[in-house]
Design a protein around this motif. Structure first.
Motif, PDB file in Angstrom:
ATOM      1  N   LYS A   1      10.464 -74.788 -24.477  1.00 14.06           N
ATOM      2  CA  LYS A   1      10.739 -73.958 -23.293  1.00 14.06           C
ATOM      3  C   LYS A   1      10.979 -74.831 -22.064  1.00 14.06           C
ATOM      4  CE  LYS A   1      10.590 -69.511 -23.850  1.00 14.06           C
ATOM      5  NZ  LYS A   1      11.733 -68.687 -23.586  1.00 14.06           N
ATOM      6  N   ILE A   2      10.228 -75.900 -21.938  1.00 15.86           N
ATOM      7  CA  ILE A   2      10.396 -76.801 -20.796  1.00 15.86           C
ATOM      8  C   ILE A   2      11.788 -77.426 -20.823  1.00 15.86           C
ATOM      9  CG2 ILE A   2       9.603 -78.955 -19.753  1.00 15.86           C
ATOM     10  CD1 ILE A   2       6.770 -78.186 -20.586  1.00 15.86           C
TER      11      ILE A   2
ATOM     12  N   ASP B   1      14.644 -76.912 -18.057  1.00 21.09           N
ATOM     13  CA  ASP B   1      15.263 -78.068 -17.410  1.00 21.09           C
ATOM     14  C   ASP B   1      16.780 -78.014 -17.545  1.00 21.09           C
ATOM     15  OD1 ASP B   1      12.918 -79.146 -16.474  1.00 21.09           O
ATOM     16  OD2 ASP B   1      12.664 -80.554 -18.157  1.00 21.09           O
ATOM     17  N   ALA B   2      17.265 -77.645 -18.719  1.00 23.35           N
ATOM     18  CA  ALA B   2      18.709 -77.519 -18.941  1.00 23.35           C
ATOM     19  C   ALA B   2      19.289 -76.430 -18.048  1.00 23.35           C
ATOM     20  CB  ALA B   2      18.995 -77.223 -20.402  1.00 23.35           C
ATOM     21  N   TRP B   3      18.579 -75.313 -17.934  1.00 23.64           N
ATOM     22  CA  TRP B   3      19.042 -74.226 -17.068  1.00 23.64           C
ATOM     23  C   TRP B   3      19.111 -74.685 -15.616  1.00 23.64           C
ATOM     24  CZ3 TRP B   3      17.556 -71.484 -12.834  1.00 23.64           C
ATOM     25  CH2 TRP B   3      18.254 -70.305 -12.583  1.00 23.64           C
ATOM     26  N   CYS B   4      18.089 -75.414 -15.165  1.00 26.59           N
ATOM     27  CA  CYS B   4      18.054 -75.919 -13.786  1.00 26.59           C
ATOM     28  C   CYS B   4      19.196 -76.896 -13.527  1.00 26.59           C
ATOM     29  CB  CYS B   4      16.719 -76.578 -13.485  1.00 26.59           C
ATOM     30  SG  CYS B   4      15.362 -75.411 -13.333  1.00 26.59           S
ATOM     31  N   ASP B   5      19.448 -77.776 -14.476  1.00 25.06           N
ATOM     32  CA  ASP B   5      20.556 -78.730 -14.329  1.00 25.06           C
ATOM     33  C   ASP B   5      21.890 -78.000 -14.243  1.00 25.06           C
ATOM     34  OD1 ASP B   5      18.803 -80.864 -14.357  1.00 25.06           O
ATOM     35  OD2 ASP B   5      19.065 -81.264 -16.512  1.00 25.06           O
ATOM     36  N   ASN B   6      22.080 -77.012 -15.079  1.00 26.38           N
ATOM     37  CA  ASN B   6      23.310 -76.220 -15.062  1.00 26.38           C
ATOM     38  C   ASN B   6      23.445 -75.483 -13.725  1.00 26.38           C
ATOM     39  OD1 ASN B   6      25.688 -75.080 -16.108  1.00 26.38           O
ATOM     40  ND2 ASN B   6      24.571 -73.225 -16.665  1.00 26.38           N
ATOM     41  N   PHE B   7      22.368 -74.926 -13.245  1.00 25.00           N
ATOM     42  CA  PHE B   7      22.380 -74.214 -11.973  1.00 25.00           C
ATOM     43  C   PHE B   7      22.766 -75.159 -10.836  1.00 25.00           C
ATOM     44  CE2 PHE B   7      20.326 -72.699  -8.098  1.00 25.00           C
ATOM     45  CZ  PHE B   7      20.820 -71.407  -8.032  1.00 25.00           C
TER      46      PHE B   7
END
Length: 67
Positions: A3-4, A8-14
């Protein structure tokens, strides 16, 4: 842990997607501030002209004064 990594991947994409808009917003804010500062200076000059030429006194402005 998975999940972490996913978050992190979602945050980088955002960050990658929102970055250009954020830069454009900052440029727009700077432009608005420049326009506001110019208008504020002109307002101050105009008010001083009323004081000098017409005896206008902002503290004693009455509702029926036509300034």
């Amino acid at each position: 842990m998975e999940k972490i990594k996913e978050h992190d991947a979602w945050c980088d994409n955002f960050d990658n997607l929102i970055g250009p808009f954020e830069a454009q917003y900052d440029a727009c804010k700077a432009s608005v501030k420049e326009s506001y500062d110019f208008a504020k200076g002109k307002y101050k000059e105009s008010l001083q002209k009323l004081v000098d030429d017409f005896g206008y006194h902002p503290a004693f402005k009455r509702w029926f004064d036509e300034f």
